[in-house]
Design a protein around this motif. Structure first.
Motif, PDB file in Angstrom:
ATOM      1  N   THR A 122     -10.109  -0.915  -2.131  1.00  0.00           N
ATOM      2  CA  THR A 122      -8.774  -1.466  -2.369  1.00  0.00           C
ATOM      3  C   THR A 122      -8.759  -2.991  -2.275  1.00  0.00           C
ATOM      4  O   THR A 122      -8.311  -3.667  -3.201  1.00  0.00           O
TER       5      THR A 122
ATOM      6  N   MET B 220      -1.024  -3.303  -7.451  1.00  0.00           N
ATOM      7  CA  MET B 220      -1.579  -2.051  -6.950  1.00  0.00           C
ATOM      8  C   MET B 220      -1.070  -0.862  -7.750  1.00  0.00           C
ATOM      9  O   MET B 220      -1.800   0.106  -7.968  1.00  0.00           O
TER      10      MET B 220
ATOM     11  N   LYS C 103       0.917   3.382  -3.501  1.00  0.00           N
ATOM     12  CA  LYS C 103      -0.035   4.488  -3.525  1.00  0.00           C
ATOM     13  C   LYS C 103       0.540   5.814  -3.050  1.00  0.00           C
ATOM     14  O   LYS C 103      -0.132   6.826  -3.104  1.00  0.00           O
TER      15      LYS C 103
ATOM     16  N   PHE D  81     -10.377   1.176   2.192  1.00  0.00           N
ATOM     17  CA  PHE D  81      -9.579  -0.043   2.122  1.00  0.00           C
ATOM     18  C   PHE D  81     -10.454  -1.278   1.926  1.00  0.00           C
ATOM     19  O   PHE D  81     -10.214  -2.088   1.035  1.00  0.00           O
TER      20      PHE D  81
ATOM     21  N   TRP E  87       0.844  -1.196   0.000  1.00  0.00           N
ATOM     22  CA  TRP E  87       0.000   0.000   0.000  1.00  0.00           C
ATOM     23  C   TRP E  87       0.881   1.249   0.000  1.00  0.00           C
ATOM     24  O   TRP E  87       0.700   2.165  -0.802  1.00  0.00           O
TER      25      TRP E  87
END
Lengths: 322, 363
Positions: free
Chosen positions: A219, A193, A116, A215, A112
């Protein structure tokens, strides 16, 4: 299943994903006479690869099971149900049950962060995640002995004063397992991702979602197949790890032996059929892992082709927008 | 809701994305931020939404400083260029998302009613159970708009909403967006690099270049009276002539171009280096020897006569050697004047806009 065989897995996983996407293309390629190879070339390539496959993969696998059952069903059952074997199975399951969930959390958090966000030292963190892949598992084990060892370890005196045992005990085995299996989930998720970008999360936050909602609702559903794939690989390695665990375990029968270590001890005692019987459990684990992996890949491929828009777009009704 | 931005600065590394930008967006208007790629228009939109933070300056929503208001509390609707629909959710769930994540979630029946009303509004209720991947680009963008409207935003921000669509769908959606805005009257800002789109859809157009605002005005104003050479060049095709200022005219080599005087040309010192702009339809083509050095000499290199108007491409000779010009006249004129390829003619502007050269940046 030692440290070496699993090292290529993440790369292969990527290759498989790419390959699946091109299947249609390959099929079309084959159907055109002008593009087809001569039959003898095809036969040769097929023969070479199948021979290699038979000798180096199928034969050893068959040998494990043949040796395991050499003394009959009863001896096999006795070998895997004796107390030391059962305790090693239990320890392996404990190590996997702790390290896989922890790595799941670490892996998702690390992926993550890297995928991101932009921050200083990102490249360094990415390299650090790969560290367990690039050092020998034996070194990894030795590091833990050096830090937590009772006599010569940095924290040895403190641990002894508090009556805590890490090395040559279950916690050391768990730590070593976590270390060697750390990259699997993060490495699986980072490219996934990154390719998905941040737009869906941005859309969610503008619509008023908080961090947890983003999330769990946006996600996670998008990465679930990649995550499952990473967990499977991570679990296979956690149960099969030999090198690092061997260093920190101390090989105390019935206490600090995992399944791979137990196999080695039996083998070194010339107890071949018992050794192969226990080894067959690991081989079975490998087969099950492969089966689940194939299924996950198939599901992920399905999800991908659905989101890539292979389905017919709905026709634009005439006149509605004017 | 009104939006104001005050003295916004934003840098990415050494690249200045926004350079002291101040703008007012009055309530209920549909405003276009227009400019070439990299001019900072998307960055400005993202700063207003709160997805990006400004290095300096303030965003005021309804007169209140929103610089420290979290994105999720700004009550803005944002439509992304690539839709950003949640790919694992059905169309219905996509639109319902903003309602479901509310701290005080409305009852299910109310959500259903509202989502279907919004899907009716974008005329796509029949697609409620589909997934985004099963929709065409135009349908996806309309769903994205319905999703943004579901939370009843006070402002609607659209980032190149039609950029990823093909020309025909883009044109349809443009008209549709204008209609929708006339129904809802929600303050809207949309970013585009397509001047036709901006002029056709917006109430007001903000032209941006290199992180600065070049001109603000109604579509007619900015098209008819461009304030800077950049705006002139960006809004539609243009011919330009480099020359020196003289009283009421511009000397291009040996040739002379006459123009009306205005405040800008009054201020020009005689002999100053200038650039004169003319739109293709504002140039007359004259044939014959007897006109002296009025207009600029050019040779016709191609005549393209497809539609109502004919497009003539010319090469400059004498003073404007090596330059290309474009003229639009009717097909009758082409025939009457006997224009043909290779013919030497003079180009006389019916309307000429003169800018001083040192401030000139032609695109």
């Amino acid at each position: 299943m030692d440290g070496q065989t699993h090292r290529e897995e993440p790369l292969m996983a990527g290759a498989v994903a790419v390959f699946r996407g091109r299947e249609d293309h390959a099929r079309r390629f084959e159907s055109r006479a002008a593009l087809r190879e001569a039959p003898w070339v095809k036969a040769l390539v097929l023969f070479l690869s199948l021979t290699f496959f038979a000798f180096f993969l199928l034969l050893p696998l068959a040998a494990v099971f043949v040796e395991a059952f050499r003394k009959g069903m009863e001896a096999y059952w006795a070998a895997i149900s004796e107390p030391d074997a059962l305790s090693s199975i239990k320890l392996t399951l404990i190590a996997a049950a702790i390290s896989v969930p922890l790595n799941l959390v670490f892996g998702v958090a690390a992926a993550w962060c890297i995928a991101k966000f932009e921050f200083r030292g990102k490249q360094f963190l990415t390299t650090l995640i790969d560290l367990p892949f690039s050092v020998s598992p034996v070194i990894a084990g030795l590091v833990f002995v050096l830090v937590f060892g009772t006599h010569q370890g940095w924290m040895g005196a403190w641990l002894q004063a508090h009556d805590l045992r890490i090395v040559f005990a279950v916690p050391g085995i768990v730590l070593a397992t976590i270390f060697v299996t750390f990259p699997f989930i993060a490495r699986e998720l980072i490219p996934l991702m990154q390719s998905q970008g941040r737009e869906e999360e941005e859309a969610a936050v503008v619509l008023g979602a908080n961090g947890w909602q983003i999330f769990f609702r946006v996600t996670l559903p998008n990465i679930k197949w990649g995550l499952l794939y990473g967990v499977i690989l991570c679990n296979a390695r956690a149960m099969g790890e030999f090198g690092a665990v061997s260093v920190v375990s101390g090989h105390i029968r019935g206490q600090t032996n995992t399944v791979p270590l137990h196999v080695e001890i039996l083998y070194n005692e010339y107890n071949f059929s018992a050794s192969f019987a226990v080894a067959s459990l690991l081989a079975l684990l490998a087969l099950v892992t492969l089966a689940i992996k194939t299924w996950v890949e198939w599901k992920a491929g399905e999800a991908r082709s659905a989101s890539a828009g292979s389905a017919q777009p709905a026709p634009e009704p005439t006149g509605t927008s004017s | 809701m009104s939006i104001e931005v005050r003295n916004i600065n934003k840098q990415f590394g050494n690249f200045v994305a926004l350079d002291d930008v101040s703008l007012d967006f009055p309530t209920g208007q549909l405003v276009a931020l227009l400019g070439p790629s990299g001019c900072g228009k998307t960055t400005l939109l993202r700063i207003i939404a709160g997805l990006e933070s400004a290095d300096q300056g303030h965003v005021l929503l309804e007169g209140e400083d929103a610089s420290n208001t979290h994105v999720r509390e700004r009550q803005v609707g944002f439509v992304f260029q690539h839709y950003a629909l949640f790919r694992h959710m059905s169309v219905f769930e996509n639109v319902a998302f903003g309602l479901r994540v509310k701290a005080r979630k409305p009852p299910e029946a109310e959500i259903r009613k509202k989502v279907h009303a919004l899907l009716d509004l974008v005329q796509l209720d029949w697609l409620a159970d589909r997934f985004p991947a099963q929709l065409s680009g135009g349908q996806r963008q309309r769903i994205a708009l319905a999703r943004a409207l579901a939370v009843e935003p006070r402002v609607l921000l659209l980032d190149e909403p039609f950029g990823a669509l093909d020309a025909k769908v883009r044109k349809e959606l443009r008209r549709w967006l204008r209609q929708l805005h006339d129904e809802l009257h929600i303050t809207s800002i949309f970013v585009t690099h397509d001047q036709e789109e901006a002029l056709e859809v917006a109430d007001r157009v903000v032209l941006m270049n290199r992180g600065r605002v070049e001109q603000i005005g109604s579509p007619e104003e900015v098209y008819q009276h461009p304030a800077t050479p950049f705006v002139y060049g960006f809004l539609g095709a243009v011919n330009y002539f480099h020359g020196r200022a003289e009283e009421g005219r511009v000397r291009v080599g040996e040739d002379l171009l006459h123009h009306e005087t205005d405040a800008l040309t009054e201020s020009l010192a005689p002999g100053a280096s200038v650039v004169a702009f003319v739109r293709p339809h504002e140039l007359d083509v004259l044939v014959g020897e007897d006109i002296g050095n009025i207009g600029v000499a050019a040779r016709i290199s191609r005549i393209l006569a497809f539609g109502v108007t004919a497009r003539i491409e010319l090469e400059g000779i004498n003073g404007a050697t090596g330059q290309h010009f474009e003229v639009e006249i009717t097909r009758e004129q082409v025939e009457q004047q006997g224009l043909s390829e290779g013919l030497e003619v003079r180009l006389v502007p019916s309307r000429l806009k003169v800018f001083e050269h040192n401030t000139t940046e032609t695109s």
